[in-house]
Write a protein that holds these residues in place. Structure first.
Motif, PDB file in Angstrom:
ATOM      1  N   SER A  11       0.810  -1.311  -0.049  1.00  0.00           N
ATOM      2  CA  SER A  11      -0.060   0.006   0.052  1.00  0.00           C
ATOM      3  C   SER A  11       1.034   1.423  -0.152  1.00  0.00           C
ATOM      4  O   SER A  11       0.321   2.263  -0.161  1.00  0.00           O
ATOM      5  CB  SER A  11      -0.983   0.031   1.366  1.00  0.00           C
ATOM      6  N   GLY A  12       2.097   0.914   0.215  1.00  0.00           N
ATOM      7  CA  GLY A  12       3.148   2.273   0.073  1.00  0.00           C
ATOM      8  C   GLY A  12       4.400   1.779  -0.299  1.00  0.00           C
ATOM      9  O   GLY A  12       4.766   0.551  -0.360  1.00  0.00           O
ATOM     10  N   ARG A  13       5.486   2.597  -0.190  1.00  0.00           N
ATOM     11  CA  ARG A  13       6.641   2.593  -0.632  1.00  0.00           C
ATOM     12  C   ARG A  13       7.599   2.283   0.538  1.00  0.00           C
ATOM     13  O   ARG A  13       7.383   2.739   1.452  1.00  0.00           O
ATOM     14  CB  ARG A  13       7.390   3.901  -1.375  1.00  0.00           C
ATOM     15  N   THR A  14       8.616   1.352   0.356  1.00  0.00           N
ATOM     16  CA  THR A  14       9.553   0.638   1.288  1.00  0.00           C
ATOM     17  C   THR A  14      10.710   0.739   0.663  1.00  0.00           C
ATOM     18  O   THR A  14      10.866   0.716  -0.670  1.00  0.00           O
ATOM     19  CB  THR A  14       9.099  -0.440   1.819  1.00  0.00           C
ATOM     20  N   LEU A  15      11.722   0.543   1.321  1.00  0.00           N
ATOM     21  CA  LEU A  15      13.125   0.260   0.852  1.00  0.00           C
ATOM     22  C   LEU A  15      13.342  -1.208   0.170  1.00  0.00           C
ATOM     23  O   LEU A  15      13.920  -1.305  -0.879  1.00  0.00           O
ATOM     24  CB  LEU A  15      14.274   0.503   1.757  1.00  0.00           C
ATOM     25  N   THR A  16      12.875  -2.157   0.895  1.00  0.00           N
ATOM     26  CA  THR A  16      12.993  -3.444   0.689  1.00  0.00           C
ATOM     27  C   THR A  16      11.747  -4.179   0.626  1.00  0.00           C
ATOM     28  O   THR A  16      11.226  -3.994   1.641  1.00  0.00           O
ATOM     29  CB  THR A  16      14.049  -4.021   1.805  1.00  0.00           C
ATOM     30  N   MET A  17      11.804  -5.139  -0.293  1.00  0.00           N
ATOM     31  CA  MET A  17      10.745  -6.063  -0.364  1.00  0.00           C
ATOM     32  C   MET A  17      11.026  -7.375  -0.328  1.00  0.00           C
ATOM     33  O   MET A  17      12.268  -7.584  -1.223  1.00  0.00           O
ATOM     34  CB  MET A  17       9.419  -5.611  -1.499  1.00  0.00           C
ATOM     35  N   GLY A  18      10.445  -8.302   0.176  1.00  0.00           N
ATOM     36  CA  GLY A  18      11.223  -9.760  -0.020  1.00  0.00           C
ATOM     37  C   GLY A  18      10.269 -10.680   0.388  1.00  0.00           C
ATOM     38  O   GLY A  18       8.787 -10.421   0.514  1.00  0.00           O
ATOM     39  N   TRP A  19      10.758 -11.892   0.319  1.00  0.00           N
ATOM     40  CA  TRP A  19       9.803 -13.127   0.754  1.00  0.00           C
ATOM     41  C   TRP A  19      10.354 -14.001   1.610  1.00  0.00           C
ATOM     42  O   TRP A  19      11.836 -14.275   1.781  1.00  0.00           O
ATOM     43  CB  TRP A  19       9.310 -14.058  -0.602  1.00  0.00           C
ATOM     44  N   PHE A  20       9.676 -14.621   2.525  1.00  0.00           N
ATOM     45  CA  PHE A  20      10.122 -15.326   3.376  1.00  0.00           C
ATOM     46  C   PHE A  20       9.353 -16.785   3.416  1.00  0.00           C
ATOM     47  O   PHE A  20       8.061 -16.735   2.698  1.00  0.00           O
ATOM     48  CB  PHE A  20       9.949 -15.019   5.019  1.00  0.00           C
ATOM     49  N   ARG A  21       9.591 -17.911   3.902  1.00  0.00           N
ATOM     50  CA  ARG A  21       8.752 -19.077   3.668  1.00  0.00           C
ATOM     51  C   ARG A  21       9.005 -19.933   5.104  1.00  0.00           C
ATOM     52  O   ARG A  21       9.794 -19.922   5.706  1.00  0.00           O
ATOM     53  CB  ARG A  21       9.037 -20.052   2.630  1.00  0.00           C
ATOM     54  N   GLN A  22       7.720 -20.518   5.353  1.00  0.00           N
ATOM     55  CA  GLN A  22       7.756 -21.467   6.452  1.00  0.00           C
ATOM     56  C   GLN A  22       7.278 -22.758   6.244  1.00  0.00           C
ATOM     57  O   GLN A  22       5.907 -22.847   5.996  1.00  0.00           O
ATOM     58  CB  GLN A  22       7.016 -20.972   7.886  1.00  0.00           C
ATOM     59  N   ALA A  23       7.809 -23.634   6.281  1.00  0.00           N
ATOM     60  CA  ALA A  23       7.271 -25.178   5.925  1.00  0.00           C
ATOM     61  C   ALA A  23       6.896 -25.770   7.163  1.00  0.00           C
ATOM     62  O   ALA A  23       7.439 -25.498   8.421  1.00  0.00           O
ATOM     63  CB  ALA A  23       8.552 -26.103   5.364  1.00  0.00           C
ATOM     64  N   PRO A  24       6.107 -26.805   7.000  1.00  0.00           N
ATOM     65  CA  PRO A  24       5.346 -27.423   8.372  1.00  0.00           C
ATOM     66  C   PRO A  24       6.680 -28.240   9.110  1.00  0.00           C
ATOM     67  O   PRO A  24       7.369 -28.600   8.645  1.00  0.00           O
ATOM     68  CB  PRO A  24       4.589 -28.528   7.745  1.00  0.00           C
ATOM     69  N   GLY A  25       6.452 -27.662  10.558  1.00  0.00           N
ATOM     70  CA  GLY A  25       7.307 -27.992  11.447  1.00  0.00           C
ATOM     71  C   GLY A  25       8.725 -27.447  11.521  1.00  0.00           C
ATOM     72  O   GLY A  25       9.690 -27.745  12.261  1.00  0.00           O
ATOM     73  N   LYS A  26       8.882 -26.391  10.782  1.00  0.00           N
ATOM     74  CA  LYS A  26      10.169 -25.939  10.613  1.00  0.00           C
ATOM     75  C   LYS A  26       9.930 -24.238  10.881  1.00  0.00           C
ATOM     76  O   LYS A  26       9.022 -23.678  10.809  1.00  0.00           O
ATOM     77  CB  LYS A  26      10.643 -26.007   9.244  1.00  0.00           C
ATOM     78  N   GLU A  27      11.392 -23.927  10.889  1.00  0.00           N
ATOM     79  CA  GLU A  27      11.277 -22.266  11.315  1.00  0.00           C
ATOM     80  C   GLU A  27      11.035 -21.472   9.942  1.00  0.00           C
ATOM     81  O   GLU A  27      11.523 -22.045   8.971  1.00  0.00           O
ATOM     82  CB  GLU A  27      12.403 -21.827  12.122  1.00  0.00           C
ATOM     83  N   ARG A  28      10.613 -20.383  10.406  1.00  0.00           N
ATOM     84  CA  ARG A  28      10.624 -19.237   8.903  1.00  0.00           C
ATOM     85  C   ARG A  28      11.987 -19.163   8.498  1.00  0.00           C
ATOM     86  O   ARG A  28      12.778 -19.055   9.301  1.00  0.00           O
ATOM     87  CB  ARG A  28      10.050 -18.093   9.434  1.00  0.00           C
TER      88      ARG A  28
END
Length: 119
Positions: free
Chosen positions: A24-41
């Motif tokens: 909805s607005g501007r930021t310096l950095t955009m990215g992706w994280f993921r979390q698999a079942p039973g694991k940490e992000r």
């Protein structure tokens, strides 16, 4: 800043998916994280305002992150998907452009989108 992700789904191993995330607005950095079942992000990929890229080793050569700054939108093109890529993927954004900071978490988060890769 609000983030809205889309594009998850079910795909066979070796297939491709493209995730999108609109902010909805501007930021310096955009990215992706993921979390698999039973694991940490875990951090997956990020792109800074000036095009700086960062990927986790396990997706290098298979995933590509890109950004349309005019639309405040980030994309994650995922090719050659593997069953171990199965996870809930979260879009994130931050006002820091320092990998040492943003790889451990960002300030703004979207709801996750599920990616399931079948073998």
């Amino acid at each position: 800043v609000q983030l809205q992700a889309s594009g998850g789904g079910l795909v066979q191993a070796g297939g491709s998916l493209r995730l999108s995330c609109a902010a909805s607005g501007r930021t310096l950095t955009m990215g992706w994280f993921r979390q698999a079942p039973g694991k940490e992000r875990e951090f997956v990929a990020a792109i800074t305002w000036n095009g700086g890229l960062n990927y986790v080793d396990s997706v290098k050569g298979r995933f590509t992150i890109s950004r349309d700054s005019a639309k405040n939108t980030v994309y994650l093109q995922m090719n050659s998907l593997k069953p171990e890529d199965t996870a809930v993927y979260y879009c994130a954004a931050d006002f820091s452009a320092q990998p040492a900071r943003y790889k451990y978490g960002m300030e703004y988060w979207g709801k996750g989108t599920l990616v399931t890769v079948s073998s």
